[in-house]
Design a protein around this motif. Structure first.
Motif, PDB file in Angstrom:
ATOM      1  N   GLU A 290      25.441  47.303  21.413  1.00 25.52           N
ATOM      2  CA  GLU A 290      24.363  47.968  20.686  1.00 25.52           C
ATOM      3  C   GLU A 290      24.672  48.173  19.209  1.00 25.52           C
ATOM      4  OE1 GLU A 290      23.942  51.333  23.234  1.00 25.52           O
ATOM      5  OE2 GLU A 290      22.262  50.446  24.323  1.00 25.52           O
ATOM      6  N   THR A 291      25.922  47.949  18.797  1.00 26.61           N
ATOM      7  CA  THR A 291      26.222  47.954  17.366  1.00 26.61           C
ATOM      8  C   THR A 291      25.868  46.620  16.714  1.00 26.61           C
ATOM      9  OG1 THR A 291      28.512  47.133  17.575  1.00 26.61           O
ATOM     10  CG2 THR A 291      28.163  49.521  17.793  1.00 26.61           C
ATOM     11  N   ILE A 292      25.566  45.623  17.558  1.00 20.53           N
ATOM     12  CA  ILE A 292      25.363  44.260  17.063  1.00 20.53           C
ATOM     13  C   ILE A 292      23.917  43.798  17.171  1.00 20.53           C
ATOM     14  CG2 ILE A 292      26.047  41.843  17.432  1.00 20.53           C
ATOM     15  CD1 ILE A 292      28.674  42.931  18.618  1.00 20.53           C
TER      16      ILE A 292
ATOM     17  N   LEU B 267      22.545  36.668  26.257  1.00 18.43           N
ATOM     18  CA  LEU B 267      21.243  37.065  25.748  1.00 18.43           C
ATOM     19  C   LEU B 267      21.191  36.822  24.244  1.00 18.43           C
ATOM     20  CD1 LEU B 267      20.806  40.481  27.609  1.00 18.43           C
ATOM     21  CD2 LEU B 267      19.851  38.248  28.258  1.00 18.43           C
ATOM     22  N   VAL B 268      20.154  36.126  23.794  1.00 15.84           N
ATOM     23  CA  VAL B 268      19.919  35.930  22.363  1.00 15.84           C
ATOM     24  C   VAL B 268      18.912  36.978  21.927  1.00 15.84           C
ATOM     25  CG1 VAL B 268      19.073  34.376  20.578  1.00 15.84           C
ATOM     26  CG2 VAL B 268      20.490  33.482  22.444  1.00 15.84           C
ATOM     27  N   LEU B 269      19.367  37.881  21.058  1.00 15.46           N
ATOM     28  CA  LEU B 269      18.605  39.070  20.696  1.00 15.46           C
ATOM     29  C   LEU B 269      18.519  39.204  19.178  1.00 15.46           C
ATOM     30  CD1 LEU B 269      20.426  41.517  23.154  1.00 15.46           C
ATOM     31  CD2 LEU B 269      18.220  40.382  23.527  1.00 15.46           C
ATOM     32  N   PRO B 270      17.594  40.031  18.680  1.00 10.93           N
ATOM     33  CA  PRO B 270      17.537  40.261  17.229  1.00 10.93           C
ATOM     34  C   PRO B 270      18.833  40.896  16.723  1.00 10.93           C
ATOM     35  CG  PRO B 270      15.519  41.019  18.294  1.00 10.93           C
ATOM     36  CD  PRO B 270      16.491  40.705  19.393  1.00 10.93           C
TER      37      PRO B 270
ATOM     38  N   ASP C 231      18.757  35.158  12.290  1.00  6.94           N
ATOM     39  CA  ASP C 231      18.526  36.604  12.404  1.00  6.94           C
ATOM     40  C   ASP C 231      18.609  37.063  13.858  1.00  6.94           C
ATOM     41  OD1 ASP C 231      16.201  35.529  13.418  1.00  6.94           O
ATOM     42  OD2 ASP C 231      14.850  36.526  11.998  1.00  6.94           O
ATOM     43  N   THR C 232      19.191  36.208  14.700  1.00  5.90           N
ATOM     44  CA  THR C 232      19.457  36.554  16.098  1.00  5.90           C
ATOM     45  C   THR C 232      20.939  36.352  16.379  1.00  5.90           C
ATOM     46  OG1 THR C 232      18.934  34.293  16.795  1.00  5.90           O
ATOM     47  CG2 THR C 232      17.152  35.927  16.911  1.00  5.90           C
ATOM     48  N   ILE C 233      21.395  36.925  17.488  1.00  8.28           N
ATOM     49  CA  ILE C 233      22.784  36.740  17.885  1.00  8.28           C
ATOM     50  C   ILE C 233      22.859  36.535  19.388  1.00  8.28           C
ATOM     51  CG2 ILE C 233      23.218  39.229  18.134  1.00  8.28           C
ATOM     52  CD1 ILE C 233      26.116  38.497  16.982  1.00  8.28           C
ATOM     53  N   ALA C 234      23.759  35.670  19.815  1.00  8.90           N
ATOM     54  CA  ALA C 234      23.997  35.413  21.235  1.00  8.90           C
ATOM     55  C   ALA C 234      25.113  36.342  21.707  1.00  8.90           C
ATOM     56  CB  ALA C 234      24.389  33.952  21.454  1.00  8.90           C
ATOM     57  N   LEU C 235      24.806  37.180  22.713  1.00  7.65           N
ATOM     58  CA  LEU C 235      25.755  38.187  23.204  1.00  7.65           C
ATOM     59  C   LEU C 235      26.019  38.001  24.682  1.00  7.65           C
ATOM     60  CD1 LEU C 235      24.760  41.712  21.810  1.00  7.65           C
ATOM     61  CD2 LEU C 235      26.661  40.267  21.104  1.00  7.65           C
TER      62      LEU C 235
END
Length: 330
Positions: free
Chosen positions: A70-72, A93-96, A112-116
């Motif tokens: 949640e920091t990312i 999950l690819v999220l904003p 502007d997204t990141i894969a987590l």
């Protein structure tokens, strides 16, 4: 050459090297990952250098907890539901990307997204010991077969990294499923260790498929990927002279006795066993000296989608310097 040490005694040394900006190969339940501190741009750049990886291909950031995640990234209620159901596990999950997220822009490839992902076991423990997310693509030269054992990592990258943490053979054997979660719903970017049907059941909604030619938004989306040196001939109903055979199930392709080497993904037709064996079997057949590996048909349901995706990318025309010509399908 890289040192290989058992996972049980590796936490402090691995975390120390990562803290100093070095690369460490770490086991996950999917495949082995080439890890760097995701907050350190110079360290992340070493991943691209070691793998000879295109800079526009984003990386997955591996976290140890929802607090770190949640920091990312920004989590919608649907993203939280999927994380609660499948993490830790083989779902990315690819999220904003969250404003001010402490990750290098090299991890996101400027998107502007990141894969987590929250992995199972050793990689998660190392992220916790480091206190930072791990950028960790598969621990192999870019475009080549993913490594599912420490020895496979050493063969591919041993001269380029200092430490390989040995956690034994990867249990799942194919990379994580990648799902983009946004306002329009769920989109499959890469099939993998969690079948799409399970994701749809947990989400209560259908998962769209990214169309052909979709832009690279996550790892594993390049057309040519996961490739051995030998060409791949998929859907083989017969074996030609000089070919190796990657079999599936109990019924053989015609002329199987002519194969210069043969391995079976699963004699019982078990897709979970087949996924776990895929990369190691391809690697062994590649070492047989065959110029072509004929692959018997694998059903497309469940984990079969991930297996067929990897085989299709392995069979695609390639531009990496070690590829032999002639890859294709029958």
């Amino acid at each position: 050459m890289a040192r290989i040490i058992p996972a049980e005694g590796a936490m402090d040394e691995a975390a120390g090297l990562l803290r100093r900006g070095e690369l460490v190969a770490v086991p996950t339940e999917t495949v082995y990952g080439l890890a760097a501190d995701a907050t350190n741009g110079e360290a992340v750049a070493k991943i691209f250098e070691a793998k000879n990886r295109p800079r526009f291909n984003p990386l997955i950031a591996h976290v140890d907890s929802m607090e770190m995640a949640e920091t990312i990234a920004e989590f919608s209620p649907l993203a939280r539901r999927l994380a609660a159901r499948f993490w830790p596990g083989p779902l990315t999950l690819v999220l904003p990307l969250k404003t001010g997220a402490p990750v290098s822009a090299l991890v996101t490839a400027g998107l502007d997204t990141i894969a987590l992902r929250m992995p199972v076991g050793v990689a998660r423990d190392i992220a916790a010991a480091l206190g930072r997310p791990l950028a960790a693509p598969s621990a192999n030269p870019s475009g080549r077969l993913s490594a599912t054992t420490a020895d496979a990592v050493e063969k591919g990258l041993g001269r380029r990294i200092r430490l390989i943490v040995d956690g034994g053979p990867a249990r799942v054997g194919v990379e994580s499923t990648i799902i983009r979660v946004d306002r329009s719903g769920l989109t499959l970017l890469r099939p993998g260790g969690v079948p799409v049907e399970e994701i749809e059941a947990a989400a209560g909604t259908a998962v769209r498929r990214a169309g052909p030619g979709a832009s690279v938004q996550a790892p594993g989306m390049m057309a040519s990927h996961y490739a051995p040196s030998a060409a791949i001939r998929r859907g083989a109903s017969e074996v030609h002279d000089g070919e190796a055979l990657l079999a599936f199930g109990s019924h053989r392709a015609a002329g199987a006795e002519k194969a210069i080497a043969m391995l079976n993904l699963s004699e019982d037709g078990d897709l979970r066993e087949a996924a776990a064996n895929l990369f190691s079997h391809l690697r062994k057949l590649d070492e047989s000296g065959a110029s072509v590996i004929a692959v018997e048909p694998v059903p497309g349901g469940g984990l079969g989608a991930a297996i067929n995706d990897r085989l299709a990318r392995a069979a695609a025309p390639r531009d990496h310097p070690h590829a032999k010509s002639g890859a294709g399908e029958s």
